[in-house]
Structure formats: C-alpha cells, structure tokens
Design a protein around this motif. Sequence first.
Motif, PDB file in Angstrom:
ATOM      1  N   GLY A 117       0.808  -1.213   0.000  1.00 39.70           N
ATOM      2  CA  GLY A 117       0.000   0.000   0.000  1.00 39.70           C
ATOM      3  C   GLY A 117       0.840   1.261   0.000  1.00 39.70           C
ATOM      4  N   GLY A 118       0.158   2.385   0.124  1.00 36.32           N
ATOM      5  CA  GLY A 118       0.842   3.673   0.133  1.00 36.32           C
ATOM      6  C   GLY A 118       1.770   3.859   1.303  1.00 36.32           C
ATOM      7  N   ASP A 119       1.562   3.044   2.365  1.00 33.05           N
ATOM      8  CA  ASP A 119       2.429   3.126   3.540  1.00 33.05           C
ATOM      9  C   ASP A 119       3.695   2.284   3.396  1.00 33.05           C
ATOM     10  N   GLY A 120       3.845   1.596   2.268  1.00 36.14           N
ATOM     11  CA  GLY A 120       5.033   0.773   2.046  1.00 36.14           C
ATOM     12  C   GLY A 120       4.968  -0.585   2.710  1.00 36.14           C
ATOM     13  N   ALA A 121       3.829  -0.930   3.336  1.00 33.50           N
ATOM     14  CA  ALA A 121       3.671  -2.215   4.007  1.00 33.50           C
ATOM     15  C   ALA A 121       2.968  -3.211   3.101  1.00 33.50           C
ATOM     16  N   TYR A 122       3.301  -4.490   3.276  1.00 33.81           N
ATOM     17  CA  TYR A 122       2.656  -5.547   2.506  1.00 33.81           C
ATOM     18  C   TYR A 122       1.348  -5.970   3.166  1.00 33.81           C
ATOM     19  N   TYR A 123       0.382  -6.314   2.310  1.00 37.03           N
ATOM     20  CA  TYR A 123      -0.897  -6.866   2.761  1.00 37.03           C
ATOM     21  C   TYR A 123      -1.221  -8.081   1.892  1.00 37.03           C
ATOM     22  N   VAL A 124      -1.858  -9.079   2.491  1.00 32.41           N
ATOM     23  CA  VAL A 124      -2.349 -10.210   1.702  1.00 32.41           C
ATOM     24  C   VAL A 124      -3.701  -9.828   1.124  1.00 32.41           C
ATOM     25  N   LEU A 125      -3.819  -9.909  -0.189  1.00 32.66           N
ATOM     26  CA  LEU A 125      -5.067  -9.546  -0.854  1.00 32.66           C
ATOM     27  C   LEU A 125      -6.009 -10.736  -0.954  1.00 32.66           C
ATOM     28  N   GLU A 126      -5.460 -11.900  -1.283  1.00 33.95           N
ATOM     29  CA  GLU A 126      -6.276 -13.114  -1.326  1.00 33.95           C
ATOM     30  C   GLU A 126      -5.372 -14.328  -1.371  1.00 33.95           C
ATOM     31  N   ASP A 127      -5.980 -15.496  -1.093  1.00 28.32           N
ATOM     32  CA  ASP A 127      -5.244 -16.758  -1.108  1.00 28.32           C
ATOM     33  C   ASP A 127      -5.698 -17.595  -2.295  1.00 28.32           C
ATOM     34  N   ASN A 128      -4.774 -18.367  -2.858  1.00 22.26           N
ATOM     35  CA  ASN A 128      -5.075 -19.250  -3.986  1.00 22.26           C
ATOM     36  C   ASN A 128      -4.570 -20.647  -3.654  1.00 22.26           C
ATOM     37  N   LEU A 129      -5.506 -21.508  -3.219  1.00 21.63           N
ATOM     38  CA  LEU A 129      -5.133 -22.851  -2.788  1.00 21.63           C
ATOM     39  C   LEU A 129      -5.689 -23.950  -3.685  1.00 21.63           C
ATOM     40  N   ARG A 130      -6.573 -23.611  -4.608  1.00 25.12           N
ATOM     41  CA  ARG A 130      -7.147 -24.665  -5.447  1.00 25.12           C
ATOM     42  C   ARG A 130      -6.131 -25.114  -6.495  1.00 25.12           C
ATOM     43  N   CYS A 131      -5.942 -24.321  -7.508  1.00 26.54           N
ATOM     44  CA  CYS A 131      -4.985 -24.635  -8.582  1.00 26.54           C
ATOM     45  C   CYS A 131      -4.220 -23.354  -8.918  1.00 26.54           C
ATOM     46  N   PRO A 132      -3.375 -22.860  -7.996  1.00 24.88           N
ATOM     47  CA  PRO A 132      -2.691 -21.587  -8.264  1.00 24.88           C
ATOM     48  C   PRO A 132      -1.835 -21.662  -9.521  1.00 24.88           C
ATOM     49  N   SER A 133      -1.954 -20.652 -10.364  1.00 28.10           N
ATOM     50  CA  SER A 133      -1.251 -20.664 -11.649  1.00 28.10           C
ATOM     51  C   SER A 133      -0.227 -19.545 -11.716  1.00 28.10           C
ATOM     52  N   GLY A 134       0.563 -19.556 -12.779  1.00 25.96           N
ATOM     53  CA  GLY A 134       1.501 -18.472 -13.057  1.00 25.96           C
ATOM     54  C   GLY A 134       2.951 -18.771 -12.779  1.00 25.96           C
ATOM     55  N   VAL A 135       3.250 -19.898 -12.123  1.00 24.84           N
ATOM     56  CA  VAL A 135       4.643 -20.152 -11.734  1.00 24.84           C
ATOM     57  C   VAL A 135       5.536 -20.370 -12.958  1.00 24.84           C
ATOM     58  N   SER A 136       4.992 -20.896 -14.054  1.00 23.05           N
ATOM     59  CA  SER A 136       5.811 -21.096 -15.252  1.00 23.05           C
ATOM     60  C   SER A 136       6.286 -19.766 -15.817  1.00 23.05           C
ATOM     61  N   TYR A 137       5.456 -18.725 -15.675  1.00 21.48           N
ATOM     62  CA  TYR A 137       5.858 -17.401 -16.160  1.00 21.48           C
ATOM     63  C   TYR A 137       6.962 -16.831 -15.271  1.00 21.48           C
ATOM     64  N   MET A 138       6.889 -17.088 -13.970  1.00 21.07           N
ATOM     65  CA  MET A 138       7.976 -16.679 -13.084  1.00 21.07           C
ATOM     66  C   MET A 138       9.292 -17.312 -13.545  1.00 21.07           C
ATOM     67  N   LEU A 139       9.261 -18.594 -13.868  1.00 23.35           N
ATOM     68  CA  LEU A 139      10.484 -19.307 -14.244  1.00 23.35           C
ATOM     69  C   LEU A 139      11.000 -18.869 -15.608  1.00 23.35           C
ATOM     70  N   GLU A 140      10.114 -18.740 -16.577  1.00 20.13           N
ATOM     71  CA  GLU A 140      10.552 -18.353 -17.920  1.00 20.13           C
ATOM     72  C   GLU A 140      10.909 -16.872 -18.001  1.00 20.13           C
ATOM     73  N   ASN A 141      10.209 -16.029 -17.227  1.00 18.61           N
ATOM     74  CA  ASN A 141      10.597 -14.619 -17.169  1.00 18.61           C
ATOM     75  C   ASN A 141      12.040 -14.476 -16.717  1.00 18.61           C
ATOM     76  N   ARG A 142      12.421 -15.311 -15.722  1.00 13.87           N
ATOM     77  CA  ARG A 142      13.796 -15.246 -15.222  1.00 13.87           C
ATOM     78  C   ARG A 142      14.795 -15.629 -16.303  1.00 13.87           C
ATOM     79  N   GLU A 143      14.503 -16.671 -17.051  1.00 13.38           N
ATOM     80  CA  GLU A 143      15.431 -17.096 -18.093  1.00 13.38           C
ATOM     81  C   GLU A 143      15.602 -16.011 -19.154  1.00 13.38           C
ATOM     82  N   ILE A 144      14.520 -15.348 -19.495  1.00 12.68           N
ATOM     83  CA  ILE A 144      14.579 -14.287 -20.505  1.00 12.68           C
ATOM     84  C   ILE A 144      15.367 -13.084 -19.980  1.00 12.68           C
ATOM     85  N   LEU A 145      15.087 -12.685 -18.732  1.00 12.64           N
ATOM     86  CA  LEU A 145      15.785 -11.514 -18.177  1.00 12.64           C
ATOM     87  C   LEU A 145      17.259 -11.790 -17.926  1.00 12.64           C
ATOM     88  N   LYS A 146      17.615 -13.021 -17.650  1.00  8.79           N
ATOM     89  CA  LYS A 146      19.037 -13.358 -17.473  1.00  8.79           C
ATOM     90  C   LYS A 146      19.798 -13.157 -18.768  1.00  8.79           C
TER      91      LYS A 146
END
Length: 478
Positions: A158-187
């Motif tokens: 937030g504007g105060d610089g503190a982290y907040y949890v917005l929501e939890d994803n426990l069913r089938c959380p997605s997106g981790v492949s983009y984290m991994l491939e983004n890293r390979e591209i940026l490297k």
Amino acid sequence: MPRLDFSSYDTKGFYDEMFDEHNVVRPNYKLYLERIEKIGHKKLNRLQHSTDRAQLSLGMTFNVYNDNQGVERILPLDIIPRIINNNEWTHLENGLQQRIKALNLFIQDIYNDQKVFKDKIIPKEMILSSISYLKELEGFKPPKDIWCHITGSDLIKGGDGAYYVLEDNLRCPSGVSYMLENREILKRTFPELFEKLDVKPVYNYTHILRDTLESLTTVEKPNVVVLTPGTYNSAYFEHSYLAQQMGAELVEGRDLVVKNDVVYMITTNGLQRVDVIYRRVDDDFIDPLVFNKTSLLGTPGLFGAYLKGNVVLVNAPGTGVVDDKAVYAYIPRIIKYYLGEDMILPNVKTYICDEEADRKYVIENIHDLVVKQTDASGGYGMLIGPKSTKEEQNEFIQKIKNKPRNYIAQPMINLSRVPTLTDDTIEGRHVDLRPYALYGDDIKIIPGALTRVALKKGSIVVNSSQGGGSKDTWVLNS
C-alpha cells in the motif's frame, strides 16, 4: 546515446518501488538504474521487443475465454524488474509460512473435529454454504495431514510501504511457469546484473516441486503425473511446461482409468499405476461419478481411489473453501486460534456483506469501496467503486441485497508502482506480487515471485485476462 531522464518521473500519491517520495533511487535499485541509464530508451525498447519474440518462440501463451482477438496471446513481460531486498523477503517468508500453516490446520479441522465452529471463531454456516466445501471429505485426512501443497497468495504493497495479503489461492494456483521463464529471458537481457546484484535463483522450483510430490507417498519410486483439462485451458502452457521440467507425464482425464480403486495411466505398453496426481482440474470436474455428472475432464472413480488412499491428489480436493473471499476476513482470527500468534502479514480491511452492519456500511459507501464476488477470480465479478458509474453501483447494491453471502467489500488501496517501459517513456504502473509456496516435509517459499503489472495507465487490475502483464521479481541475497 541519450541517457534516460527520470527527473519528471511521478511518484506522488503512490509508493514507488524504485524511487522514494523525493525521487531518490532506493538502494536495491541503484545498480540497476545506473545500468539502464547507460543503455538509453531506444535500446531498452529493442530489448523489450526481443523479450516479446522470445516469449512467442517459447510458446509462453495463455488462452482468454470469450475473447474475439484470437485464442492465444502472450502475457506481456516488462523488462524492468521488481527488486526486493533480503530483509523484506525474509519478512514475507515468515508471514507466508505462518499463514499457510494455520490455513492447513483450519482445513483439517473443518473436515474433522470442527473445533473452530464449536469455539465460535468462524460461523459454521459460512463454511458449509461455500460452494467449495465438500461434504464428501468429512472425516477424511490426506497423507501427512497436508491439504495445501502448493499455494500462490496474492500480496500488495500500500501507500504506507507495508505488505498486505489480498487473497489466497489454494485450489490450482497458476503463473509459476511465467515466473520461471521470465527469469530465463531476463538473465539473457541483463546477464551481468544477476551476478553483480547477487539475485537468488528460482531455477530449482520444479526440482523442489517433484520432491514435494514424491514426499507425499510411501511408494519408493512413485509415478507422478500432471492432470490437465487439455489444450484449450487458459494455463495449458504451464501444465505442459511443469510436466516437462519435472519429468512427469502430462495426462488428460481420458488417459487415466480406475480399476478396483487404483488409478492407472493408459500407455502403449499397457496400464501403469499412478501414485501422485498434480491436478490442474477443479474439484467439480475430477470425477463425474461424484461431482459434475457431465464432466469429460476427469476420470470416473478417481475420487473413490483418493478416499481409499490409493492415490495422492495435489492440491487436496476441498482446499478451495479457503479461497472463498468471505473466509478471508476471518484469517486473522484463524491464525490466532491455531497458532496463538498475531498475523505477520495483515489482511486488507474487509466488510462481509452477509453481516448486517457491514452490509449497511457497504451499501452507503459503495462509491468508495471495491466490491468482490466471493467465489469469482481473475478480476471478474468486481466493482471498483471510485471508478464506477452510478448505474453500476446500483446494480451491485441490488446484487448484494439479493445474495449478501456472495459479496465482500474492501477499501480501495493505491497499489505500489514500478517503473514500466512504454513506447515513448517510462511510467509507473501498479503491481501485485504472487509468491509460491510448496508444503511437503516443510514449507518452502521460492525466493522469487510472479509480479503482475497493470499495463493500462491508471488501472489497478493486474489480471492477465484483464489486460495485465508481468515482471521478473529479483530477490537479493543482501
């Protein structure tokens, strides 16, 4: 080559990850800024175009349902990363480990002893009325009493610089492949900076994932598969990517068969027993004999085999009850109840429309609030009050009155921003953060995350289905 000019970069009214309120670069970005200032805007744009081509060549696409612009598109990767220092990351790690541990105990309790209801920590009817609560699991305990093996919680700053949890994803959380491939591209884009900044690696995620899956069974050399709904699913690239990286078979429901409560994979060499299934199919569709009778995505008898202990399903069915946004408001109490601790990572203030006082406040102040449907995701079923019309507000007020259990509301938070490359300049864009946690013998938080960015100027909706993009997340060792 002209240097980049950040003198007019706007930080007013927002917490900026690269610059403080006086436009002084923050320590974790100092070396990176020096590097891109030397590159200049024209070359940065060329590098950006190269990353776009790299994503297409790698097949890093996702599907958008009901979209007339074509079935597949890339998740745009902005080449200016989000950089997090080690102390900040340690705080996030501790908070996420605490949260996941408490949520796992909560899920175990609601399907077994239900002490949390008896002690009136959370209304029983709220849980039993959740569309993700599975009565079929009452009295059941999964291997090692672990329900949420893979978690992708969404955090904001937030504007105060503190982290907040917005929501939890426990069913089938997605997106981790983009984290991994983004890293390979940026490297490949900034190779010398990774060593100079001492960025923590994320490449071993799939090794840890495989170890986590294998730890959930007593079989010595378990057969692990990834269950996908198929090629038209929005996250199919991720399903195939993770299966390939883990050395696991990618299967659809029709590739599996259940005999005598044992799951087998159909192969050209006959049937092979399956021990662990990393499923990317929602509960409703995993077994037409128990849930959605019309489902063609699951396997008849799969749920029965799971209840008999003959196969492990990851994540466990029934975990989605925690993803219900109405349950989210009670998580501070849940952590205190099960762990006896105060919450490390706070929630955003939440109003539960099923409670009369909260509902009255939401209706009277809907123009200032963000209203969310409790069982929706992907940025759908949401009203952003300050950016909505009177007509839209009235429509949501009626929805709340008709089905108050289905809605919660939160104050609008000015998400932090990270400088983002545009055609003409560099401007701040709002971001969130999705770290990934794996729960096997212990809870491991991968030292990186998917940073989602709202590419539309002024937008706070970061979801890919709503025009969002991504950034690589660099966690520093120091």
